[in-house]
Design a protein around this motif. Structure first.
Motif: not given
Length: 275
Positions: A39-40, A80-82, A248-252
């Motif tokens: 879930a988002a 690595d940032l993610v 989370k990937v997109n946020e990073s």
């Protein structure tokens, strides 16, 4: 000379110290707390506790490649940032690009959490996996031996054009081969394809501009003579429906672009800031 197919070269290409453990299929582990990870906004579930496991395909310099006993590159630094934002460490698995990564099989079989392999977002691949927001703009390019006189596909009639299996470069080459009259020779990975140009096994090769420009810079007996405007954009892949991890990937990625970290990583690997 027949190009080697996928699977016959990997052990020879990597140092023993690079024996990258393939995560065993099993239940995903939440990074914190229980609950549904799809879930988002919910907790992100990873296949191994404390690790963000990444499937990539080696070598694809400068995006991911072995160096001094480690896997390094542009994609590696971004993931690595993610991992940092998730509070875990990145673990890298070398997987087949065609059958494993772009097919979604590596993700579906819990071999990895994300796929980061300089992978162009396409409608066909979207059927197999979900993509992050684009993080890199690419075009196709033509690599030839220096002083070959080949500057475009129009000069490839009756000659051999090397491609990497499963790539958008292969798609572009197949689409145009009847018009320009060349023979397509398929290679299992980038290194074999590039070497084939140097040895004369093929007259030219087509692949993404970033990797071929990097190769020609390090190998002055070759050159990139033209680029083709295809509008390719790379994305990081996750298993279809894994919206919590995708978010989370997109946020990073967004945070890295806003903070300047993305520009610094780009400068590190390409010697310039992104346009």
């Amino acid at each position: 000379m027949v190009a080697r197919r996928r699977g016959a070269l990997r052990a020879a290409a990597l140092l023993p110290a690079l024996a990258l453990a393939v995560a065993a299929a099993g239940c995903a582990q939440p990074t914190g707390g229980g609950g549904g990870g799809d879930a988002a906004g919910g907790p992100v579930e990873l296949i191994a506790p404390g690790k963000l496991t990444t499937c990539t395909h080696l070598p694809y310099e400068p995006f991911q490649f072995p160096k001094d006993g480690k896997i390094v590159g542009f994609d590696v630094d971004l993931v690595d940032l993610v991992a940092r934002d998730l509070g875990v460490q990145q673990n890298i698995v070398d997987a087949p690009f065609d059958e494993g990564i772009q097919s979604g099989e590596s993700l579906n079989s819990n071999q990895c959490d994300v796929a980061a392999a300089a992978m162009t977002i396409t409608d066909v691949r979207k059927q197999n996996l979900d993509f992050s927001d684009p993080y890199f703009d690419a075009e196709q390019a033509l690599l030839v031996k220096k002083d070959s006189g080949i500057t475009d596909l129009a000069q490839m009639r009756g000659k051999k054009l090397g491609v990497q299996v499963g790539t958008t470069g292969q798609e572009y080459a197949e689409k145009n081969k009847d018009q320009f009259g060349y023979e397509v020779v398929v290679f299992d990975d980038l290194a074999l394809q590039e070497t084939a140009v140097q040895t004369g096994q093929v007259n030219a090769a087509i692949n993404d501009n970033g990797v071929l420009l990097n190769f020609s810079k390090n190998n002055p007996d070759t050159q990139v003579t033209t680029e083709f405007a295809t509008g390719d954009k790379y994305g990081i892949g996750v298993r279809k429906g894994n919206t919590a991890l995708l978010q989370k990937v997109n946020e990073s990625l967004k945070k890295a672009k806003e903070s300047g970290e993305y520009d610094a990583i780009y400068q590190k690997w390409f010697g310039k800031k992104p346009e």
